[in-house]
Design a protein around this motif. Structure first.
Motif, mmCIF file in Angstrom:
data_model
loop_
_atom_site.group_PDB
_atom_site.id
_atom_site.type_symbol
_atom_site.label_atom_id
_atom_site.label_comp_id
_atom_site.label_asym_id
_atom_site.label_seq_id
_atom_site.Cartn_x
_atom_site.Cartn_y
_atom_site.Cartn_z
ATOM 1 N N UNK A 165 0.810 -1.185 0.066
ATOM 2 C CA UNK A 165 0.133 0.077 -0.112
ATOM 3 C C UNK A 165 0.919 1.169 -0.021
ATOM 4 N N UNK A 166 1.880 1.346 0.706
ATOM 5 C CA UNK A 166 2.765 2.494 0.622
ATOM 6 C C UNK A 166 3.431 2.817 -0.637
ATOM 7 N N UNK A 167 3.662 1.847 -1.515
ATOM 8 C CA UNK A 167 4.090 2.011 -2.702
ATOM 9 C C UNK A 167 3.049 2.709 -3.755
ATOM 10 N N UNK A 168 1.948 2.603 -3.442
ATOM 11 C CA UNK A 168 1.012 3.336 -4.410
ATOM 12 C C UNK A 168 1.084 4.665 -4.313
ATOM 13 N N UNK A 169 1.605 5.122 -3.034
ATOM 14 C CA UNK A 169 1.949 6.475 -3.044
ATOM 15 C C UNK A 169 3.184 6.954 -3.892
ATOM 16 N N UNK A 170 4.307 5.984 -3.738
ATOM 17 C CA UNK A 170 5.504 6.027 -4.629
ATOM 18 C C UNK A 170 4.790 6.206 -6.385
ATOM 19 N N UNK A 171 4.019 5.441 -6.685
ATOM 20 C CA UNK A 171 3.700 5.271 -7.839
ATOM 21 C C UNK A 171 3.076 6.660 -8.422
ATOM 22 N N UNK A 172 2.118 7.307 -7.552
ATOM 23 C CA UNK A 172 1.256 8.263 -7.880
ATOM 24 C C UNK A 172 2.443 9.524 -7.816
ATOM 25 N N UNK A 173 3.473 9.656 -6.834
ATOM 26 C CA UNK A 173 4.479 10.532 -7.003
ATOM 27 C C UNK A 173 5.258 10.497 -8.200
ATOM 28 N N UNK A 174 5.492 9.471 -8.648
ATOM 29 C CA UNK A 174 6.406 9.562 -10.041
ATOM 30 C C UNK A 174 5.370 10.048 -11.114
ATOM 31 N N UNK A 175 4.190 9.537 -11.218
ATOM 32 C CA UNK A 175 3.082 10.100 -12.235
ATOM 33 C C UNK A 175 3.279 11.459 -12.229
ATOM 34 N N UNK A 176 2.996 12.174 -10.883
ATOM 35 C CA UNK A 176 2.672 13.575 -10.914
ATOM 36 C C UNK A 176 4.177 14.148 -11.282
ATOM 37 N N UNK A 177 5.454 13.785 -10.886
ATOM 38 C CA UNK A 177 6.550 14.231 -11.467
ATOM 39 C C UNK A 177 6.616 14.117 -12.761
ATOM 40 N N UNK A 178 6.092 13.174 -13.571
ATOM 41 C CA UNK A 178 6.516 13.097 -15.149
ATOM 42 C C UNK A 178 5.504 13.840 -15.743
ATOM 43 N N UNK A 179 4.155 13.979 -15.254
ATOM 44 C CA UNK A 179 3.020 14.257 -16.047
ATOM 45 C C UNK A 179 2.492 15.785 -15.521
ATOM 46 N N UNK A 180 3.102 16.198 -14.645
ATOM 47 C CA UNK A 180 2.636 17.820 -14.128
ATOM 48 C C UNK A 180 3.877 18.523 -14.286
ATOM 49 N N UNK A 181 3.677 19.766 -14.846
ATOM 50 C CA UNK A 181 4.751 20.728 -14.818
ATOM 51 C C UNK A 181 5.079 21.213 -13.594
ATOM 52 N N UNK A 182 4.274 21.487 -12.709
ATOM 53 C CA UNK A 182 4.471 22.337 -11.439
ATOM 54 C C UNK A 182 4.889 20.841 -10.471
ATOM 55 N N UNK A 183 5.917 20.744 -10.368
ATOM 56 C CA UNK A 183 6.612 19.399 -9.710
ATOM 57 C C UNK A 183 6.264 19.343 -8.222
ATOM 58 N N UNK A 241 3.531 18.965 -6.219
ATOM 59 C CA UNK A 241 2.831 17.783 -5.678
ATOM 60 C C UNK A 241 3.594 16.465 -5.640
ATOM 61 N N UNK A 242 4.197 16.290 -6.798
ATOM 62 C CA UNK A 242 4.971 15.142 -6.703
ATOM 63 C C UNK A 242 5.999 15.058 -5.570
ATOM 64 N N UNK A 243 6.822 16.017 -5.527
ATOM 65 C CA UNK A 243 7.810 16.164 -4.455
ATOM 66 C C UNK A 243 7.179 16.005 -3.171
ATOM 67 N N UNK A 244 5.996 16.427 -2.841
ATOM 68 C CA UNK A 244 5.411 16.186 -1.498
ATOM 69 C C UNK A 244 4.838 14.859 -1.406
ATOM 70 N N UNK A 245 4.228 14.423 -2.405
ATOM 71 C CA UNK A 245 4.128 12.664 -2.168
ATOM 72 C C UNK A 245 5.257 11.893 -1.999
ATOM 73 N N UNK A 246 6.091 12.276 -2.758
ATOM 74 C CA UNK A 246 7.459 11.402 -2.599
ATOM 75 C C UNK A 246 8.226 11.778 -1.333
ATOM 76 N N UNK A 247 7.971 13.014 -0.769
ATOM 77 C CA UNK A 247 8.260 13.214 0.738
ATOM 78 C C UNK A 247 7.612 12.373 2.005
#
Length: 111
Positions: free
Chosen positions: A46-64, A66-72
């Motif tokens: 379950x914890x890795x689902x957050x990792x997958x979402x953070x990677x998707x946000x880092x790849x597909x969103x220009x403002x990074x 949210x991706x960094x917050x999810x990764x943190x």
């Protein structure tokens, strides 16, 4: 400024959609072939689902941000894994890294 906000929303929708697609595909694949039987039980943790979402946000969103917050958040939730990977350095490296990141973020916020 309205166009920039609309583009930001499209980026958010795109990153969210891809996150849902990736997580849904992983659940479907797990139902068909069971990652645990392949020796990969961590894939559906379950914890890795957050990792997958953070990677998707880092790849597909220009403002990074949210991706960094999810990764943190993922890093904080898996601090034991991070510390075991760092080994004996974790006693000093982790607190120093957190201090440096905090100071940099504080400095950016004050500008």
């Amino acid at each position: 400024m309205g166009a920039a906000k609309a583009n930001n929303s499209k980026d958010t929708y795109m990153a969210t959609a891809v996150s849902f697609i990736v997580i849904g595909a992983l659940f479907l694949i797990d139902k068909l072939i069971h990652f645990s039987s392949l020796g990969l039980p961590w894939v559906m943790n379950k914890d890795n689902m957050l990792l997958y979402a953070s990677v998707c946000f880092l790849i597909f969103k220009r403002d990074k941000s949210i991706g960094f917050v999810l990764l943190g958040l993922w890093l904080v939730m898996n601090i034991g894994l991070v510390m075991s990977l760092l080994g004996s350095l974790s006693g000093y490296l982790l607190p120093l890294t957190l201090l440096i990141i905090g100071i940099i973020l504080f400095w950016i916020a004050k500008r």
